[in-house]
Enzyme design. Structure first.
Site, PDB file in Angstrom:
ATOM      1  CG  HIS A 128     -49.103 -21.186 -16.661  1.00 32.88           C
ATOM      2  ND1 HIS A 128     -50.172 -20.955 -17.484  1.00 32.88           N
ATOM      3  CD2 HIS A 128     -48.154 -20.284 -17.027  1.00 32.88           C
ATOM      4  CE1 HIS A 128     -49.882 -19.963 -18.312  1.00 32.88           C
ATOM      5  NE2 HIS A 128     -48.661 -19.532 -18.058  1.00 32.88           N
ATOM      6  CG  ASP A 205     -48.179 -27.479 -18.000  1.00 39.92           C
ATOM      7  OD1 ASP A 205     -47.346 -27.454 -18.926  1.00 39.92           O
ATOM      8  OD2 ASP A 205     -48.680 -26.446 -17.517  1.00 39.92           O
ATOM      9  CD  GLN A 208     -41.613 -22.930 -18.330  1.00 42.71           C
ATOM     10  OE1 GLN A 208     -40.458 -22.968 -18.759  1.00 42.71           O
ATOM     11  NE2 GLN A 208     -42.418 -21.905 -18.566  1.00 42.71           N
ATOM     12  CE  LYS A 231     -44.444 -21.546 -22.071  1.00 43.74           C
ATOM     13  NZ  LYS A 231     -44.229 -20.147 -21.717  1.00 43.74           N
ATOM     14  CB  CYS A 369     -49.786 -16.973 -16.320  1.00 39.83           C
ATOM     15  SG  CYS A 369     -49.688 -15.742 -17.599  1.00 39.83           S
TER      16      CYS A 369
HETATM   17  N1  PLP Z   1     -47.837 -24.250 -18.393  1.00 42.89           N
HETATM   18  C1  PLP Z   1     -46.702 -23.727 -17.924  1.00 42.89           C
HETATM   19  C2  PLP Z   1     -46.005 -24.406 -16.790  1.00 42.89           C
HETATM   20  C3  PLP Z   1     -46.184 -22.574 -18.500  1.00 42.89           C
HETATM   21  O1  PLP Z   1     -45.047 -22.053 -18.030  1.00 42.89           O
HETATM   22  C4  PLP Z   1     -46.880 -21.970 -19.569  1.00 42.89           C
HETATM   23  C5  PLP Z   1     -46.391 -20.722 -20.182  1.00 42.89           C
HETATM   24  O2  PLP Z   1     -45.681 -19.952 -19.569  1.00 42.89           O
HETATM   25  C6  PLP Z   1     -48.045 -22.571 -20.035  1.00 42.89           C
HETATM   26  C7  PLP Z   1     -48.502 -23.710 -19.417  1.00 42.89           C
HETATM   27  C8  PLP Z   1     -48.822 -22.001 -21.179  1.00 42.89           C
HETATM   28  O3  PLP Z   1     -48.106 -22.122 -22.357  1.00 42.89           O
HETATM   29  P1  PLP Z   1     -48.650 -21.466 -23.706  1.00 42.89           P
HETATM   30  O4  PLP Z   1     -48.908 -20.017 -23.395  1.00 42.89           O
HETATM   31  O5  PLP Z   1     -47.534 -21.658 -24.671  1.00 42.89           O
HETATM   32  O6  PLP Z   1     -49.884 -22.196 -24.089  1.00 42.89           O
END
Ligand code: PLP
Length: 413
Positions: A128, A205, A208, A231, A369
């Site tokens: 992402h 990260d 998910q 999430k 994204c």
């Molecule tokens: N990393 C992953 C794998 C994601 O799916 C997302 C959001 O969709 C993020 C990071 C970013 O999360 P946030 O927008 O809550 O900071």
């Protein structure tokens, strides 16, 4: 199709969410956009609202009882996150606005202090933007090298590829636990082991994964791990960074301001120890308390039970998606999380989402994204993603909806 007996009663769980109750002004929605954000149970909404209503005060400041109570609730939330991730101590948990801010914190603080020209940072092709752009910027600023770990044709990461990418200049391997597009569940413990063997750190990260499976930072042995409350059935505006205490000790502050110092004079600033060192300014107090309630909600069901349930549901979805002619699913099969990015014939993914929306089925479409991954996959995709309150009826509705999408765009059968 074999009848499935599920360990979890998703209907009963939906009963714990106002979003799924009949409302005179709202249409009832089949919500399949959980990778973007999850709905919130009453318990979370009540915890946040109780704080604003009865306990509101700033933390770590006031010499009064309300301030002490707010501080106690805020620190209890930190302890809850530490326990949830199996961190060694609450001091290893820094509250942030979410995953994005947590990664930016690491890139700005640790990256600024420790990355030298010529150093290498490995990121995967499935990241992402949150776990990509901070490293791109850092590499550019520091004259370091961003090394891309490509995915296989079926959307996995090959550990042998990592072995060839790791060098003595590698400082960090940054990887998603679960891909927000492909649903790939990455072997993060093994990835961290390989990174460490090469003398590098490992960042996971977990945006998910935390709401969908047990996540144990000591078992993974990651150096950094982060997630977003929203999430995981919690509020927006709150997330957590886990980092090993020894790292937090050596990292400079990310922002300067109130609450992160012990003493300040014109000559000298003495910083507070972690985690306070990284929490300048008034933190998101009510949101942290809401996150506490969200983690309690998850553990009231049980993360093993959630993982098993969502796995069964994923297998059901994989089987049913095959019935739709012209549907191309991305990512590994059958071993994956409940995130399904797909295309259907040559119908634009936005059109798929729009037609499904007319049937009150919420999915996402676009590049999610993750533009470099989108480029590799050939463009935008539609994406349905599951949570513990979804059930087979929702997947059946999605499949029926997709047949309808085909009809609307003139495809036979
Ligand atoms: N990393 C992953 C794998 C994601 O799916 C997302 C959001 O969709 C993020 C990071 C970013 O999360 P946030 O927008 O809550 O900071």
């Amino acid at each position: 199709m074999a009848t499935m007996t599920f360990s979890i009663d998703a209907g009963e769980i939906r009963g714990q969410f106002p979003f799924f109750q009949p409302h005179p002004e709202m249409r009832s929605v089949i919500y399949l956009d959980n990778a973007a954000t999850t709905q919130k149970p009453y318990a979370v909404i009540e915890a946040v609202s109780n704080f604003w209503a009865y306990h509101n005060a700033n933390v770590h400041r006031g010499g009064h009882g309300a301030g002490a109570k707010a501080s106690e609730l805020y620190e209890a939330a930190r302890e809850r996150v530490a326990k949830f991730l199996n961190a060694r101590e609450p001091a290893e948990i820094v509250f942030t606005r979410g995953t994005t801010e947590a990664i930016n914190l690491v890139a700005s603080s640790w990256g600024e202090a420790f990355i030298q020209p010529g150093d290498e940072i490995i990121v995967t092709e499935m990241e992402h933007h949150a776990n990509l752009l901070p490293w791109m910027r850092l590499a550019e600023k520091k004259n370091a090298k961003l090394v891309v770990w490509r995915i296989t044709e079926d959307g996995r990461l090959n550990l042998d590829d990592l072995r060839t990418l790791l060098t003595e200049r590698t400082r960090l391997v940054a990887v998603a636990h679960i891909s927000n597009v492909l649903g790939t569940i990455n072997p993060v413990a093994e990835i961290c082991r390989l990174a460490h063997a090469a003398g590098a750190l490992c960042l996971v990260d977990a945006a998910q994964s935390v709401a969908h499976m047990p996540v144990d930072v000591q078992a993974i042995d990651c150096d950094f791990l982060m997630f977003s409350g929203h999430k995981a059935y919690g509020p927006t505006g709150i997330g957590a960074l886990y980092a090993k205490r020894a790292l937090l000790e050596t990292m400079p502050p990310y922002q300067m301001g109130g609450g992160m110092v012990q003493t300040v004079s014109w000559e000298r600033v003495v910083l507070a120890p972690p985690p306070a060192k990284f929490e300048a300014g008034t933190p998101p107090i009510g949101e942290a308390i809401g996150l506490h309630a969200a983690l309690d909600f998850i553990d009231s069901i049980g993360r093993d039970a959630i993982e098993a349930y969502e796995h069964e549901l994923t297998q059901y979805a994989l089987e049913r998606l095959q019935e739709v002619p012209g549907l191309r699913l991305y990512g590994p099969v059958p071993d994956r999380a409940g995130i399904f990015a797909f295309t259907l014939e040559d119908i634009h993914p936005h059109d798929i989402a729009t037609v499904l929306d007319t049937r009150d089925i919420a999915i996402r479409s676009g590049l999610h994204c993750a533009h470099p991954l989108g480029e590799r996959l050939g463009g935008s995709t539609a994406r349905a993603s599951l949570a513990v309150y979804n059930d087979t009826a929702h997947i059946d509705a999605l499949i029926e909806g997709l047949h309808q999408v085909r009809k609307v765009f003139g495809y036979a059968g």
